[in-house]
Design a protein around this motif. Structure first.
Motif, PDB file in Angstrom:
ATOM      1  N   PRO A  94       0.828  -1.201   0.000  1.00  0.00           N
ATOM      2  CA  PRO A  94       0.000   0.000   0.000  1.00  0.00           C
ATOM      3  C   PRO A  94       0.863   1.252   0.000  1.00  0.00           C
ATOM      4  O   PRO A  94       1.861   1.330   0.714  1.00  0.00           O
ATOM      5  N   VAL A  95       0.476   2.238  -0.780  1.00  0.00           N
ATOM      6  CA  VAL A  95       1.236   3.490  -0.876  1.00  0.00           C
ATOM      7  C   VAL A  95       0.252   4.651  -0.738  1.00  0.00           C
ATOM      8  O   VAL A  95      -0.703   4.764  -1.512  1.00  0.00           O
ATOM      9  N   LEU A  96       0.496   5.520   0.233  1.00  0.00           N
ATOM     10  CA  LEU A  96      -0.332   6.697   0.466  1.00  0.00           C
ATOM     11  C   LEU A  96       0.451   7.950   0.092  1.00  0.00           C
ATOM     12  O   LEU A  96       1.594   8.127   0.523  1.00  0.00           O
ATOM     13  N   LEU A  97      -0.167   8.816  -0.698  1.00  0.00           N
ATOM     14  CA  LEU A  97       0.456  10.067  -1.112  1.00  0.00           C
ATOM     15  C   LEU A  97      -0.422  11.251  -0.708  1.00  0.00           C
ATOM     16  O   LEU A  97      -1.636  11.104  -0.525  1.00  0.00           O
ATOM     17  N   GLU A  98       0.190  12.413  -0.601  1.00  0.00           N
ATOM     18  CA  GLU A  98      -0.522  13.662  -0.372  1.00  0.00           C
ATOM     19  C   GLU A  98      -0.010  14.690  -1.382  1.00  0.00           C
ATOM     20  O   GLU A  98       0.938  15.417  -1.126  1.00  0.00           O
ATOM     21  N   VAL A  99      -0.626  14.700  -2.560  1.00  0.00           N
ATOM     22  CA  VAL A  99      -0.229  15.607  -3.641  1.00  0.00           C
ATOM     23  C   VAL A  99      -1.332  16.641  -3.879  1.00  0.00           C
ATOM     24  O   VAL A  99      -1.115  17.840  -3.756  1.00  0.00           O
ATOM     25  N   TRP A 100      -2.505  16.172  -4.255  1.00  0.00           N
ATOM     26  CA  TRP A 100      -3.678  17.039  -4.427  1.00  0.00           C
ATOM     27  C   TRP A 100      -4.130  17.569  -3.070  1.00  0.00           C
ATOM     28  O   TRP A 100      -3.840  16.970  -2.023  1.00  0.00           O
ATOM     29  N   ARG A 101      -4.855  18.671  -3.074  1.00  0.00           N
ATOM     30  CA  ARG A 101      -5.475  19.154  -1.845  1.00  0.00           C
ATOM     31  C   ARG A 101      -6.832  19.742  -2.158  1.00  0.00           C
ATOM     32  O   ARG A 101      -6.985  20.553  -3.062  1.00  0.00           O
ATOM     33  N   GLY A 102      -7.835  19.317  -1.384  1.00  0.00           N
ATOM     34  CA  GLY A 102      -9.178  19.844  -1.534  1.00  0.00           C
ATOM     35  C   GLY A 102      -9.413  21.047  -0.644  1.00  0.00           C
ATOM     36  O   GLY A 102      -8.483  21.676  -0.140  1.00  0.00           O
ATOM     37  N   ALA A 103     -10.687  21.366  -0.421  1.00  0.00           N
ATOM     38  CA  ALA A 103     -11.062  22.526   0.386  1.00  0.00           C
ATOM     39  C   ALA A 103     -11.083  22.153   1.865  1.00  0.00           C
ATOM     40  O   ALA A 103     -11.050  20.987   2.237  1.00  0.00           O
ATOM     41  N   GLY A 104     -11.138  23.187   2.701  1.00  0.00           N
ATOM     42  CA  GLY A 104     -11.324  22.972   4.130  1.00  0.00           C
ATOM     43  C   GLY A 104     -10.033  22.820   4.894  1.00  0.00           C
ATOM     44  O   GLY A 104      -8.927  22.994   4.372  1.00  0.00           O
ATOM     45  N   GLU A 105     -10.178  22.477   6.167  1.00  0.00           N
ATOM     46  CA  GLU A 105      -9.032  22.322   7.053  1.00  0.00           C
ATOM     47  C   GLU A 105      -8.103  21.207   6.592  1.00  0.00           C
ATOM     48  O   GLU A 105      -6.887  21.320   6.661  1.00  0.00           O
ATOM     49  N   TYR A 106      -8.677  20.119   6.107  1.00  0.00           N
ATOM     50  CA  TYR A 106      -7.863  18.954   5.748  1.00  0.00           C
ATOM     51  C   TYR A 106      -7.746  18.750   4.236  1.00  0.00           C
ATOM     52  O   TYR A 106      -6.739  18.237   3.764  1.00  0.00           O
ATOM     53  N   GLY A 107      -8.784  19.092   3.477  1.00  0.00           N
ATOM     54  CA  GLY A 107      -8.712  18.918   2.026  1.00  0.00           C
ATOM     55  C   GLY A 107      -8.497  17.476   1.628  1.00  0.00           C
ATOM     56  O   GLY A 107      -7.695  17.171   0.746  1.00  0.00           O
ATOM     57  N   ALA A 108      -9.223  16.579   2.284  1.00  0.00           N
ATOM     58  CA  ALA A 108      -9.010  15.147   2.082  1.00  0.00           C
ATOM     59  C   ALA A 108      -9.960  14.570   1.031  1.00  0.00           C
ATOM     60  O   ALA A 108     -10.917  15.217   0.602  1.00  0.00           O
ATOM     61  N   CYS A 109      -9.699  13.355   0.646  1.00  0.00           N
ATOM     62  CA  CYS A 109     -10.564  12.593  -0.256  1.00  0.00           C
ATOM     63  C   CYS A 109     -10.623  11.160   0.255  1.00  0.00           C
ATOM     64  O   CYS A 109      -9.632  10.624   0.753  1.00  0.00           O
ATOM     65  N   GLY A 110     -11.789  10.530   0.150  1.00  0.00           N
ATOM     66  CA  GLY A 110     -11.924   9.147   0.583  1.00  0.00           C
ATOM     67  C   GLY A 110     -11.179   8.190  -0.333  1.00  0.00           C
ATOM     68  O   GLY A 110     -10.912   8.494  -1.495  1.00  0.00           O
ATOM     69  N   ILE A 111     -10.857   7.014   0.206  1.00  0.00           N
ATOM     70  CA  ILE A 111     -10.202   5.996  -0.628  1.00  0.00           C
ATOM     71  C   ILE A 111     -10.850   4.621  -0.496  1.00  0.00           C
ATOM     72  O   ILE A 111     -10.720   3.783  -1.387  1.00  0.00           O
ATOM     73  N   GLY A 112     -11.550   4.348   0.601  1.00  0.00           N
ATOM     74  CA  GLY A 112     -12.007   2.980   0.867  1.00  0.00           C
ATOM     75  C   GLY A 112     -12.893   2.410  -0.212  1.00  0.00           C
ATOM     76  O   GLY A 112     -12.833   1.227  -0.523  1.00  0.00           O
ATOM     77  N   GLU A 113     -13.745   3.256  -0.794  1.00  0.00           N
ATOM     78  CA  GLU A 113     -14.675   2.800  -1.821  1.00  0.00           C
ATOM     79  C   GLU A 113     -13.942   2.306  -3.058  1.00  0.00           C
ATOM     80  O   GLU A 113     -14.345   1.347  -3.700  1.00  0.00           O
ATOM     81  N   GLY A 114     -12.845   2.981  -3.423  1.00  0.00           N
ATOM     82  CA  GLY A 114     -12.244   2.730  -4.721  1.00  0.00           C
ATOM     83  C   GLY A 114     -10.965   1.933  -4.747  1.00  0.00           C
ATOM     84  O   GLY A 114     -10.382   1.746  -5.818  1.00  0.00           O
ATOM     85  N   VAL A 115     -10.491   1.437  -3.593  1.00  0.00           N
ATOM     86  CA  VAL A 115      -9.181   0.772  -3.595  1.00  0.00           C
ATOM     87  C   VAL A 115      -9.158  -0.499  -4.445  1.00  0.00           C
ATOM     88  O   VAL A 115      -8.095  -0.941  -4.879  1.00  0.00           O
ATOM     89  N   LEU A 116     -10.329  -1.084  -4.678  1.00  0.00           N
ATOM     90  CA  LEU A 116     -10.371  -2.313  -5.494  1.00  0.00           C
ATOM     91  C   LEU A 116     -10.696  -2.046  -6.957  1.00  0.00           C
ATOM     92  O   LEU A 116     -10.585  -2.943  -7.797  1.00  0.00           O
ATOM     93  N   THR A 117     -11.099  -0.814  -7.294  1.00  0.00           N
ATOM     94  CA  THR A 117     -11.636  -0.515  -8.624  1.00  0.00           C
ATOM     95  C   THR A 117     -10.672  -0.855  -9.753  1.00  0.00           C
ATOM     96  O   THR A 117     -11.080  -1.393 -10.791  1.00  0.00           O
ATOM     97  N   CYS A 118      -9.413  -0.538  -9.596  1.00  0.00           N
ATOM     98  CA  CYS A 118      -8.448  -0.695 -10.689  1.00  0.00           C
ATOM     99  C   CYS A 118      -7.823  -2.083 -10.767  1.00  0.00           C
ATOM    100  O   CYS A 118      -7.166  -2.402 -11.769  1.00  0.00           O
ATOM    101  N   THR A 119      -7.977  -2.891  -9.744  1.00  0.00           N
ATOM    102  CA  THR A 119      -7.236  -4.152  -9.688  1.00  0.00           C
ATOM    103  C   THR A 119      -7.627  -5.145 -10.781  1.00  0.00           C
ATOM    104  O   THR A 119      -6.738  -5.738 -11.419  1.00  0.00           O
ATOM    105  N   PRO A 120      -8.929  -5.389 -11.050  1.00  0.00           N
ATOM    106  CA  PRO A 120      -9.241  -6.351 -12.122  1.00  0.00           C
ATOM    107  C   PRO A 120      -8.616  -5.988 -13.458  1.00  0.00           C
ATOM    108  O   PRO A 120      -8.062  -6.849 -14.156  1.00  0.00           O
ATOM    109  N   ARG A 121      -8.678  -4.699 -13.831  1.00  0.00           N
ATOM    110  CA  ARG A 121      -8.076  -4.321 -15.107  1.00  0.00           C
ATOM    111  C   ARG A 121      -6.561  -4.415 -15.055  1.00  0.00           C
ATOM    112  O   ARG A 121      -5.925  -4.805 -16.048  1.00  0.00           O
ATOM    113  N   ALA A 122      -5.951  -4.050 -13.931  1.00  0.00           N
ATOM    114  CA  ALA A 122      -4.498  -4.186 -13.814  1.00  0.00           C
ATOM    115  C   ALA A 122      -4.088  -5.644 -14.001  1.00  0.00           C
ATOM    116  O   ALA A 122      -3.099  -5.942 -14.695  1.00  0.00           O
TER     117      ALA A 122
END
Length: 790
Positions: free
Chosen positions: A728-756
């Motif tokens: 697992p590799v976690l990066l902090e490149v993009w930034r959203g709005a607000g105090e943290y500017g975060a984005c969720g990941i749990g929903e999509g961590v499996l999305t790319c694996t079948p095609r990969a």
């Protein structure tokens, strides 16, 4: 994990590795799950409910005789579709909302598809709930009572294949909704061609290179450990429902609206949930209603729970996707077109969410720089189990064909597919190349050894003569940033500061295993840094109670990990103002002349003269200082970050067996709220993606329409022995709005694996297999057709 995550901004609690706040509670067995609240110890007079399941894929009840069932000792009540309290229930859907917002009956997402009847007389798939439900002293008695029910069936023709279901003369699954089994488009802006930009046909006409691809995503089930369960009890005219739904407020709304009860006469209590993976997004389940009616009729608490077999209740939306891309010789993509045909199964629920809503979101944040775009989808009724919501809904299916057509196009252009992706994809709020997309691809490529291991398709060296290795990847936009959560409305949190400096946090959310409750406590401690508190000083309840708490924030879209923390940052400012106001009389100063930091209070400009905040608070009236905040998510459009999954596989060309050697999962999160939990999501999500890619598939008998593998032996979910090395590799490149500017990941961590994995298989053996799961017989058939055996 090869190296620990390092945050770009050092904080006191956010971004730190630490145990979960509920770890001890769960490990010690004190965490309350469904069977911990719904049992005879707590409710000695509890009854058990069991419902009739159809043995036919399509049939109507002509006659029902329940006399023997009613006479069976231990049976307390038998309820049928002919009873007036059942017959008057409105037609409904299990997909009023995807969990993001709380909605009424008239505001449900897909109200043109109200295709469910509670205990109706018509079955639309083998296993459908219909006709009759029994309440008895034991589960065994309830099951025996159902066996004594005499049913005269009218057997109706059925159809399992969505393409055949679209043909003229096909059996109609829901003629009251569709005259051709195709779910009708919304008359207001909901055409089957749901997204167009530019002139796609002209774009393809002028393209110098064109690539096409077809991918087939099958139906897998969520496999939640915690089967659907509820217990309903009436006290006079008030209904209380204990449930492992993760949508407590929406469950209350559903029951209230369907049973015509005032909202304050319905109470829903939801404790821990043992995983749901999208299952709970079709939360308006009929069993809540017939269980409530049984409890009303008997005057006793009634429990309903799915068995393991009954937990095969709905699945991921199967979809046949066709993709086409046109480009110039320099790799500039000028046109994209996607068309999908989705198998809705027996009920529509959130079919169109998977086929249109989610893909449209992807287009907004990933296809912004492609001038010509067309997306088209058709949802089709069949007599299979309902298919709609599962982790990565809609995104996983689209990614399977997106990564396919990109890989084909790159090969035709003679480009590295990573370079093709970086050149073309991104959101409209930043010019390409997208920094986040570039970063996740570069880091993933480095860690998988892309430059060293990638070779011409099928041309790599063979180990022991038949074992061939390859690498592949796919990419996808993150899910979700704060601006995409506007439908939630106001996020509610409350903070209460006691005189001794301890804090009581109210941030209602049903914990389903993701660790969002830990994020809330860490976010609270971070925001209240001026108090000098630690997470250990914060009290937090993991049970959501609609009678005693604020509105819950449902753990869908992977956004709770930061949405409530953003609201807590606002609450902290208000709490600090109130603290200074309370301290001012004791310190004989004006509030605006005071400051608080790290648990001390002092006059501005003189931090050396300070007093302990708790000491000051103890001198007042000892009333807790409380703040409640209702905050809408920020609407500032910041785009989203990206993710990329890389796979290395080894294929035995003699047997067709695929072994996944390694997966690298790279997510840009904006801000990583809780790295221990985030990496747990990255790793844990691969159990689902590996299973869907290689083994998991619901199989039907085409002659009888009966599903053949509703069990955990014939439907093989990967075990620990089947899981490859995962980095697992976690990066902090993009930034959203607000105090943290975060984005969720749990929903999509499996999305790319079948095609990969699919692209890695192609890189290994030189033939494509794009019908999931990628089983040995499909590999061998493709090798035989392609003639690429070593």
């Amino acid at each position: 994990m090869r190296r620990p995550f390092t945050p770009r901004r050092e904080r006191k609690f956010i971004g730190k590795y630490r145990p979960r706040i509920d770890g001890l509670e769960k490990a010690s067995g004190r965490a309350v799950y469904a069977d911990d609240f719904a049992n005879k110890t707590r409710f000695p007079d509890m009854l058990y409910a069991k419902v009739l399941h159809s043995p036919h894929p399509h049939a109507r009840i002509k006659n029902l005789d329940v006399a023997q069932a009613e006479r069976l000792p231990g049976v307390a009540a038998v309820l049928t579709y002919l009873d007036p309290e059942v017959a008057r229930l409105k037609p409904t859907s299990a997909g009023w909302t995807d969990g993001v917002d709380t909605v009424s009956y008239e505001r449900m997402m897909w109200k043109r598809f109200r295709d469910r009847r509670v205990l109706g007389d018509t079955a639309h798939w083998v296993g459908d709930d219909l006709g009759v439900v029994v309440a008895a002293e034991t589960e065994a008695v309830a099951e025996e009572a159902l066996r004594l029910v005499k049913v005269e069936w009218e057997i109706l023709p059925f159809v399992l294949d969505p393409l055949k279901a679209m043909e003229p003369g096909a059996p109609l699954v829901h003629p009251e909704v569709s005259a051709n089994n195709v779910l009708p488009a919304d008359p207001v802006g909901g055409a089957d061609v749901f997204l167009t930009k530019g002139d796609v046909d002209q774009g393809f006409a002028h393209a110098e290179v064109v690539a096409e691809a077809t991918s087939v995503y099958h139906n897998a089930t969520q496999g939640s450990l915690d089967s659907w369960c509820c217990l309903v009890k009436w006290d006079d005219d008030k209904l209380t429902c204990w449930s492992n739904s993760y949508e407590a407020d929406q469950s209350r709304m559903h029951i209230s609206q369907m049973l015509d009860l005032p909202i304050n006469k319905v109470r829903v209590i939801s404790p821990f949930v043992g995983g749901q993976f999208g299952r709970g997004d079709t939360g308006e389940q009929p069993f809540f209603l017939f269980t409530a009616l049984l409890a009303k009729r008997t005057g006793r608490p009634v429990k309903f729970k799915h068995t393991r077999r009954e937990s095969f209740h709905d699945s991921r939306q199967p979809a046949i996707y066709h993709g086409k891309a046109g480009a110039l010789r320099d790799g500039t993509i000028t046109s994209l077109r996607f068309k999908s045909i989705g198998n809705a199964g027996a009920y529509s629920d959130h079919t169109m969410f998977a086929l249109k809503f989610a893909p449209a979101e992807v287009a907004e944040v990933a296809f912004a720089h492609i001038p010509n775009l067309k997306m088209e989808s058709y949802g089709v009724y069949t007599n299979m189990l309902p298919a709609c919501m599962m982790r990565g809904v809609g995104n996983s299916q689209l990614n399977l064909v997106l990564g396919h057509v990109v890989d084909v196009l790159a090969e035709k252009l003679g480009m590295d597919p990573i370079d093709l992706v970086v050149k073309n994809f991104g959101h409209q709020w930043a010019a390409p190349p997208d920094k986040s997309l570039s970063a996740v691809l570069a880091e993933g490529a480095r860690r998988i050894g892309w430059a060293e291991k990638r070779h011409a398709p099928g041309r790599g060296p063979a180990r022991l003569g038949t074992y061939k290795s390859g690498v592949g990847f796919s990419f996808h936009p993150g899910w979700h940033a704060e601006w995409q959560e506007g439908r939630r409305g106001r996020i509610q949190v409350g903070v209460r500061l006691n005189p001794d400096g301890t804090v009581m946090l109210e941030a209602p959310t049903v914990e389903i295993g993701t660790g969002s409750n830990t994020c809330n406590v860490l976010g609270c401690a971070e925001a209240l840094g001026f108090l000098g508190v630690t997470p250990a000083d914060i009290s937090f309840s993991n049970t959501v109670d609609t009678d005693t708490g604020l509105k819950d924030t449902v753990q869908t879209d992977s956004a709770v990990s930061f949405l409530q923390s953003e609201a807590l940052a606002v609450a902290a400012l208000e709490l600090k103002r109130k603290v200074l106001e309370a301290a001012a009389p004791e310190l004989k100063a004006e509030p605006e002349d005071l400051e608080a930091a790290d648990g001390w209070i002092f006059a501005k400009g003189a931090p050396q003269v300070k007093r302990r905040l708790t000491e000051v608070l103890w001198q007042g009236d000892l009333a807790p200082i409380a703040v409640t905040v209702s905050r809408a998510p920020s609407g500032e459009k910041t785009g989203v970050p990206f993710q990329a999954n890389f796979a290395e596989v080894e294929v035995d060309t003699g047997t067709g067996q695929v072994r996944i050697v390694k997966l690298v999962i790279v997510n840009d999160c904006g801000t990583v709220m809780y790295p221990s939990g985030a990496e747990g999501q990255q790793i844990g999500g691969q159990c689902m993606s590996v299973g869907e890619s290689l083994t998991e598939e619901i199989v039907y008998d085409p002659v009888t329409g009966i599903p053949l593998n509703f069990n955990w032996i014939d439907y093989p979910i990967p075990t620990m022995a089947d899981i490859p090395d995962i980095e697992p590799v976690l990066l902090e490149v993009w930034r959203g709005a607000g105090e943290y500017g975060a984005c969720g990941i749990g929903e999509g961590v499996l999305t790319c694996t079948p095609r990969a994995i699919a692209n890695a298989i192609y890189n290994a053996v030189g033939v494509r297999v794009d019908d999931m799961p990628f089983k040995p017989e499909k590999i061998l058939a493709a090798l035989g057709q392609g003639g690429r055996r070593p």
